[in-house]
Design an enzyme around this catalytic site. Structure first.
Site, PDB file in Angstrom:
ATOM      1  N   SER A 291      54.793  65.468  35.606  1.00  0.00           N
ATOM      2  CA  SER A 291      53.943  64.862  36.635  1.00  0.00           C
ATOM      3  C   SER A 291      52.918  63.921  36.013  1.00  0.00           C
ATOM      4  O   SER A 291      52.125  64.320  35.157  1.00  0.00           O
ATOM      5  CB  SER A 291      53.208  65.961  37.411  1.00  0.00           C
ATOM      6  OG  SER A 291      52.165  65.370  38.155  1.00  0.00           O
TER       7      SER A 291
ATOM      8  N   HIS B  48      57.681  62.616  38.046  1.00  0.00           N
ATOM      9  CA  HIS B  48      57.130  63.138  39.301  1.00  0.00           C
ATOM     10  C   HIS B  48      55.815  62.413  39.599  1.00  0.00           C
ATOM     11  O   HIS B  48      54.900  62.388  38.770  1.00  0.00           O
ATOM     12  CB  HIS B  48      56.893  64.643  39.133  1.00  0.00           C
ATOM     13  CG  HIS B  48      56.438  65.355  40.354  1.00  0.00           C
ATOM     14  ND1 HIS B  48      57.318  65.841  41.309  1.00  0.00           N
ATOM     15  CD2 HIS B  48      55.197  65.702  40.785  1.00  0.00           C
ATOM     16  CE1 HIS B  48      56.632  66.451  42.266  1.00  0.00           C
ATOM     17  NE2 HIS B  48      55.339  66.374  41.979  1.00  0.00           N
TER      18      HIS B  48
ATOM     19  N   ASP C 143      52.620  62.090  42.162  1.00  0.00           N
ATOM     20  CA  ASP C 143      51.858  62.826  43.170  1.00  0.00           C
ATOM     21  C   ASP C 143      50.918  61.908  43.930  1.00  0.00           C
ATOM     22  O   ASP C 143      49.870  61.516  43.407  1.00  0.00           O
ATOM     23  CB  ASP C 143      51.039  63.922  42.479  1.00  0.00           C
ATOM     24  CG  ASP C 143      51.902  65.053  41.970  1.00  0.00           C
ATOM     25  OD1 ASP C 143      52.622  65.653  42.783  1.00  0.00           O
ATOM     26  OD2 ASP C 143      51.857  65.327  40.762  1.00  0.00           O
TER      27      ASP C 143
ATOM     28  N   MET D 288      48.277  61.423  46.932  1.00  0.00           N
ATOM     29  CA  MET D 288      47.366  62.238  47.762  1.00  0.00           C
ATOM     30  C   MET D 288      46.479  61.331  48.603  1.00  0.00           C
ATOM     31  O   MET D 288      46.071  60.261  48.137  1.00  0.00           O
ATOM     32  CB  MET D 288      46.471  63.093  46.859  1.00  0.00           C
ATOM     33  CG  MET D 288      47.240  63.978  45.916  1.00  0.00           C
ATOM     34  SD  MET D 288      46.116  64.910  44.868  1.00  0.00           S
ATOM     35  CE  MET D 288      47.266  65.643  43.714  1.00  0.00           C
TER      36      MET D 288
ATOM     37  N   HIS E 111      56.305  62.630  45.317  1.00  0.00           N
ATOM     38  CA  HIS E 111      55.788  63.765  46.090  1.00  0.00           C
ATOM     39  C   HIS E 111      54.592  63.292  46.913  1.00  0.00           C
ATOM     40  O   HIS E 111      53.512  63.048  46.381  1.00  0.00           O
ATOM     41  CB  HIS E 111      55.381  64.873  45.092  1.00  0.00           C
ATOM     42  CG  HIS E 111      54.798  66.085  45.731  1.00  0.00           C
ATOM     43  ND1 HIS E 111      54.126  67.053  45.015  1.00  0.00           N
ATOM     44  CD2 HIS E 111      54.793  66.515  47.021  1.00  0.00           C
ATOM     45  CE1 HIS E 111      53.728  68.005  45.837  1.00  0.00           C
ATOM     46  NE2 HIS E 111      54.113  67.707  47.058  1.00  0.00           N
TER      47      HIS E 111
ATOM     48  N   MET F 110      51.753  63.947  49.242  1.00  0.00           N
ATOM     49  CA  MET F 110      50.839  64.938  49.831  1.00  0.00           C
ATOM     50  C   MET F 110      49.929  64.193  50.782  1.00  0.00           C
ATOM     51  O   MET F 110      48.711  64.038  50.558  1.00  0.00           O
ATOM     52  CB  MET F 110      50.051  65.631  48.704  1.00  0.00           C
ATOM     53  CG  MET F 110      50.907  66.630  47.941  1.00  0.00           C
ATOM     54  SD  MET F 110      50.180  67.100  46.361  1.00  0.00           S
ATOM     55  CE  MET F 110      50.804  65.775  45.362  1.00  0.00           C
TER      56      MET F 110
ATOM     57  N   MET G   9      55.855  74.653  46.439  1.00  0.00           N
ATOM     58  CA  MET G   9      54.567  74.565  45.740  1.00  0.00           C
ATOM     59  C   MET G   9      54.213  75.953  45.216  1.00  0.00           C
ATOM     60  O   MET G   9      54.181  76.920  45.989  1.00  0.00           O
ATOM     61  CB  MET G   9      53.458  74.089  46.685  1.00  0.00           C
ATOM     62  CG  MET G   9      53.519  72.630  47.107  1.00  0.00           C
ATOM     63  SD  MET G   9      53.612  71.420  45.778  1.00  0.00           S
ATOM     64  CE  MET G   9      52.183  71.830  44.772  1.00  0.00           C
TER      65      MET G   9
ATOM     66  N   GLY H 196      47.035  69.498  45.442  1.00  0.00           N
ATOM     67  CA  GLY H 196      45.814  68.707  45.356  1.00  0.00           C
ATOM     68  C   GLY H 196      45.289  68.516  43.942  1.00  0.00           C
ATOM     69  O   GLY H 196      44.629  67.524  43.661  1.00  0.00           O
TER      70      GLY H 196
ATOM     71  N   GLY I 180      46.642  71.687  36.836  1.00  0.00           N
ATOM     72  CA  GLY I 180      45.981  72.684  36.008  1.00  0.00           C
ATOM     73  C   GLY I 180      45.616  73.983  36.699  1.00  0.00           C
ATOM     74  O   GLY I 180      44.777  74.726  36.206  1.00  0.00           O
TER      75      GLY I 180
ATOM     76  N   ASP J 157      56.694  73.325  41.698  1.00  0.00           N
ATOM     77  CA  ASP J 157      55.585  72.449  41.310  1.00  0.00           C
ATOM     78  C   ASP J 157      54.275  73.227  41.279  1.00  0.00           C
ATOM     79  O   ASP J 157      53.815  73.702  42.329  1.00  0.00           O
ATOM     80  CB  ASP J 157      55.506  71.306  42.329  1.00  0.00           C
ATOM     81  CG  ASP J 157      54.499  70.235  41.957  1.00  0.00           C
ATOM     82  OD1 ASP J 157      53.877  70.335  40.889  1.00  0.00           O
ATOM     83  OD2 ASP J 157      54.350  69.294  42.767  1.00  0.00           O
TER      84      ASP J 157
ATOM     85  N   GLY K   9      51.475  74.968  37.976  1.00  0.00           N
ATOM     86  CA  GLY K   9      51.279  76.090  37.058  1.00  0.00           C
ATOM     87  C   GLY K   9      52.495  76.412  36.209  1.00  0.00           C
ATOM     88  O   GLY K   9      52.629  77.537  35.721  1.00  0.00           O
TER      89      GLY K   9
ATOM     90  N   GLY L  58      52.777  69.203  34.814  1.00  0.00           N
ATOM     91  CA  GLY L  58      51.755  68.193  34.550  1.00  0.00           C
ATOM     92  C   GLY L  58      50.966  68.529  33.305  1.00  0.00           C
ATOM     93  O   GLY L  58      51.220  68.006  32.220  1.00  0.00           O
ATOM     94  N   SER L  59      49.992  69.440  33.459  1.00  0.00           N
ATOM     95  CA  SER L  59      49.091  69.733  32.330  1.00  0.00           C
ATOM     96  C   SER L  59      49.831  70.351  31.148  1.00  0.00           C
ATOM     97  O   SER L  59      49.457  70.116  30.002  1.00  0.00           O
ATOM     98  CB  SER L  59      47.948  70.633  32.793  1.00  0.00           C
ATOM     99  OG  SER L  59      48.428  71.712  33.543  1.00  0.00           O
TER     100      SER L  59
HETATM  101  C1  DX5 Z   1      49.572  69.371  42.521  1.00  0.00           C
HETATM  102  C2  DX5 Z   1      50.701  68.437  42.189  1.00  0.00           C
HETATM  103  C3  DX5 Z   1      51.414  68.788  40.934  1.00  0.00           C
HETATM  104  C4  DX5 Z   1      50.559  68.798  39.700  1.00  0.00           C
HETATM  105  C5  DX5 Z   1      51.033  69.941  38.873  1.00  0.00           C
HETATM  106  O1  DX5 Z   1      49.152  69.181  43.801  1.00  0.00           O
HETATM  107  O2  DX5 Z   1      51.664  68.409  43.237  1.00  0.00           O
HETATM  108  O3  DX5 Z   1      52.575  67.985  40.742  1.00  0.00           O
HETATM  109  O4  DX5 Z   1      50.624  67.633  38.943  1.00  0.00           O
HETATM  110  O5  DX5 Z   1      50.160  70.113  37.809  1.00  0.00           O
HETATM  111  P1  DX5 Z   1      50.270  71.332  36.811  1.00  0.00           P
HETATM  112  O6  DX5 Z   1      51.658  71.290  36.209  1.00  0.00           O
HETATM  113  O7  DX5 Z   1      49.189  71.059  35.828  1.00  0.00           O
HETATM  114  O8  DX5 Z   1      50.043  72.585  37.614  1.00  0.00           O
HETATM  115 ZN    ZN Z   2      53.665  67.367  42.791  1.00  0.00          ZN
END
Ligand code: DX5
Ligand code: ZN
Length: 214
Positions: free
Chosen positions: A6, A31, A33, A35, A64, A66, A135, A140, A143, A173, A175, A195-196
């Site tokens: 992500s 990916h 995101d 928002m 994605h 949101m 999810m 949103g 991390g 998606d 954690g 992501g993180s």
């Molecule tokens: C959160 C996003 C995720 C986010 C995941 O709302 O949809 O795609 O980047 O981040 P990590 O992998 O750090 O949980």
């Molecule tokens: Zn996402």
């Protein structure tokens, strides 16, 4: 396992090196995101940024959204050359219509469920979708901590897919790391968003490979 890093956790002050790293990595998708500050309590990036990223990214895009009323943006997502357009079930008043319109635009349709939305809500549309994104955190922010109930939902979704004869893939998606990724692999996830875990590492490619080999 397929891996979709992500961009949300990449360096927003200089995205090019992170995208070049992904281009040279074993990642399967990028990916993205989006928002809107309404559907989720955060704002990330919009189409001007997505357009610039799509020009230098060589991986298929997994977008994605949101956002409320995602159906308003189908042609803009198509113009990015996206492979998957991900819309939230909770954001679509007429989900069947939106999925059909995504297909008509030439993209694969993915439907995303928030942690509190039951898998059973998709039973009448599961054969029409190409992917379901569960999810595993509240959307949103990157991390956050993985919500363990997601493992139960993956099992339920696996069963719904098998019983219906749907071809839908299961994407997760939020954690995702080595530990939660392993648990997700065991219950039947197909694609992991990270992501993180990827961009927070000194060697992101190593992390991508680790997830891929789960
Ligand atoms: C959160 C996003 C995720 C986010 C995941 O709302 O949809 O795609 O980047 O981040 P990590 O992998 O750090 O949980
Ligand atoms: Zn996402």
């Amino acid at each position: 396992m397929k891996v979709s890093p992500s961009l949300l956790s990449a360096n927003f002050a200089n995205l090019t090196p992170d995208i070049e790293m992904l281009n040279n990595s074993e990642a399967d998708y990028l990916h993205l995101d989006v928002m809107d500050g309404v559907f989720v309590p955060n704002i990330s990036f919009g189409f001007p940024v997505l357009k610039a990223v799509s020009k230098i990214c060589e991986k298929p895009l997994d977008v994605h959204l949101m956002i409320i009323e995602p159906e308003k943006w189908i042609s803009q997502v198509r113009d990015l050359g996206a492979e998957y357009m991900n819309v939230h079930q909770e954001a679509c008043l007429h989900l069947h219509s939106t999925v059909s319109r995504i297909h008509d635009a030439g993209m694969k349709a993915a439907v995303t469920l928030n942690p509190s939305t039951p898998v059973s809500l998709l039973s009448d549309i599961i054969t029409d979708v190409d992917m379901v994104l569960l999810m595993s955190v509240n959307p949103g922010f990157g991390g956050q901590k993985f919500i363990a109930n997601t493992l139960k939902k993956v099992r339920e979704l696996r069963q719904l897919i098998a019983e219906s004869g749907s071809q839908a893939l299961i994407e997760i998606d939020g954690g995702v790391n080595a530990q939660t990724g392993k648990q997700l692999a065991e219950v039947g996830a197909d694609i992991l968003v990270a992501g993180s875990y990827v961009f927070g590492a000194s060697n992101p490619e190593e992390r991508i490979n680790l997830l891929k080999n789960l």
